[in-house]
Design a protein around this motif. Structure first.
Motif, short mmCIF file in Angstrom:
data_model
loop_
_atom_site.label_atom_id
_atom_site.label_comp_id
_atom_site.label_asym_id
_atom_site.label_seq_id
_atom_site.Cartn_x
_atom_site.Cartn_y
_atom_site.Cartn_z
N ASN A 64 0.85 -1.20 0.00
CA ASN A 64 0.00 0.00 0.00
C ASN A 64 0.88 1.24 0.00
O ASN A 64 2.04 1.21 0.40
N CYS A 102 2.48 -8.93 14.72
CA CYS A 102 1.68 -8.01 13.91
C CYS A 102 0.75 -8.83 13.02
O CYS A 102 1.22 -9.48 12.08
N GLU A 104 -2.03 -9.60 10.26
CA GLU A 104 -2.49 -9.00 9.03
C GLU A 104 -3.43 -9.96 8.30
O GLU A 104 -3.03 -11.06 7.90
N SER A 185 -12.69 -8.57 7.42
CA SER A 185 -12.67 -8.07 8.79
C SER A 185 -11.76 -8.96 9.64
O SER A 185 -11.68 -10.17 9.42
N PHE A 194 -11.49 -4.91 13.03
CA PHE A 194 -10.82 -4.06 12.05
C PHE A 194 -11.36 -4.44 10.67
O PHE A 194 -11.42 -5.63 10.34
N GLY A 196 -11.66 -3.82 6.29
CA GLY A 196 -10.93 -3.38 5.11
C GLY A 196 -11.45 -4.10 3.88
O GLY A 196 -12.53 -4.69 3.89
N ALA A 200 -7.07 -2.30 -0.55
CA ALA A 200 -5.91 -1.84 0.23
C ALA A 200 -4.59 -2.33 -0.34
O ALA A 200 -3.54 -1.77 -0.04
N THR A 234 -4.94 -5.99 4.56
CA THR A 234 -6.16 -5.40 4.03
C THR A 234 -6.86 -4.48 5.03
O THR A 234 -7.77 -3.74 4.65
N THR A 235 -6.48 -4.55 6.30
CA THR A 235 -7.11 -3.74 7.34
C THR A 235 -6.03 -2.96 8.08
O THR A 235 -4.85 -3.04 7.73
N ASP A 236 -6.42 -2.24 9.11
CA ASP A 236 -5.42 -1.62 9.99
C ASP A 236 -4.60 -2.71 10.69
O ASP A 236 -5.07 -3.83 10.90
N ILE A 237 -3.39 -2.35 11.07
CA ILE A 237 -2.50 -3.27 11.78
C ILE A 237 -3.03 -3.53 13.19
O ILE A 237 -3.54 -2.63 13.87
N TYR A 238 -2.90 -4.77 13.64
CA TYR A 238 -3.15 -5.09 15.04
C TYR A 238 -1.93 -5.82 15.60
O TYR A 238 -1.49 -6.83 15.07
#
Length: 263
Positions: A64, A102, A104, A185, A194, A196, A200, A234-238
């Motif tokens: 991205n 992390c 993803e 999600s 989260f 997306g 993305a 595809t979404t925000d990082i967790y």
């Protein structure tokens, strides 16, 4: 010992000891992407030998624009997926095996045929080589204090800071899907969500597979039948913690789940 071997040994020791550093030493830090890939190739060989593992495909990072701008690059880079760190869903992973967890949610694909080098592939033309789509979660793991500060060559040298990959059931009925609009999600402990979509990752995860098909021949490689490819967040990082339970929902493509032990 040459620079490439020295960097490989340093990164291997960092992984083995879960040792964190601000950056690689100045005398061995890869100076360009090409040198970083040379380090990665030797590092992956050492990891495969250590675990009695084998390569099964590729992970793509930096798919991205925000990540690319943060690292000062204008394209993604790749790492190698391996049997010992790839798991079927539902998976349970030791939380203590990772320095960083992390999580993803990523679209995965499995190749149905060897990809011929030569043509410039697009999202449309790479389709004929793909057999299955897979829901997946990649765990990115690194030992840098700040991954954005070390630069892309150092990240890709460490196998694109790949930690683990969990894949769901392969889905053959993917060809009519609009991946760019397809929702995803990531649900954490049944509470935090989260969201997306495939947009993305270079606008469409098939663009990522096409990019890889075009990039690998530059390094004497190609996508082959049976290779699996995971295409980026595809979404925000967790940033997961030991004890977390994660589920990524890809709608008609299925779900994938993993749990980190709390020990």
């Amino acid at each position: 010992m040459d620079r490439v071997n020295a960097a490989c040994e340093y990164l291997f020791d960092m992984r083995s000891e879960q040792r964190q550093v601000a950056a690689l030493p100045a005398d061995i830090v890869p100076r360009a992407l090409a040198e970083g890939y040379l380090v990665q190739e030797r590092l992956v060989r050492k990891i495969l030998d250590r675990f009695g593992s084998r390569p099964i495909g590729y992970k793509i990072a930096c798919t991205n624009e925000l990540a690319q701008k943060a690292l000062g690059v204008d394209a993604p880079f790749f790492g190698v997926l391996m049997t010992h760190s790839s798991h079927n869903s539902p998976a349970t992973l030791l939380g203590s095996d990772f320095t960083v967890r992390c999580a993803e949610a990523e679209f995965g694909f499995e190749m149905a045929a060897d990809v011929r080098p030569g043509p410039v592939y697009t999202a449309d033309t790479i389709r004929e080589f793909i057999g299955f789509a897979l829901p997946s979660i990649e765990i990115v793991d690194h030992r840098y204090h700040n991954w954005q500060a070390v630069g892309a060559p150092s990240l890709l040298a460490d196998n694109a800071i790949h930690g683990a990959w969990v894949a769901g059931e392969p889905c053959a009925g993917w060809r009519d899907l609009d991946f760019a609009r397809h929702p995803v999600s990531l649900v954490v402990n049944g509470e935090q969500t989260f969201t997306g979509s495939g947009a993305a990752v270079l606008g469409n995860p098939l663009n990522v597979v096409a990019w890889l098909a075009n990039e690998l021949p530059k390094f004497g490689r190609r996508l082959s039948r049976g290779d699996r490819v995971t295409t980026g967040i595809t979404t925000d990082i967790y940033l997961a913690r030991p004890g977390d339970q994660l589920t990524a929902d890809f709608g008609v493509l299925g779900r994938v789940s993993l749990t980190f032990t709390a020990d």
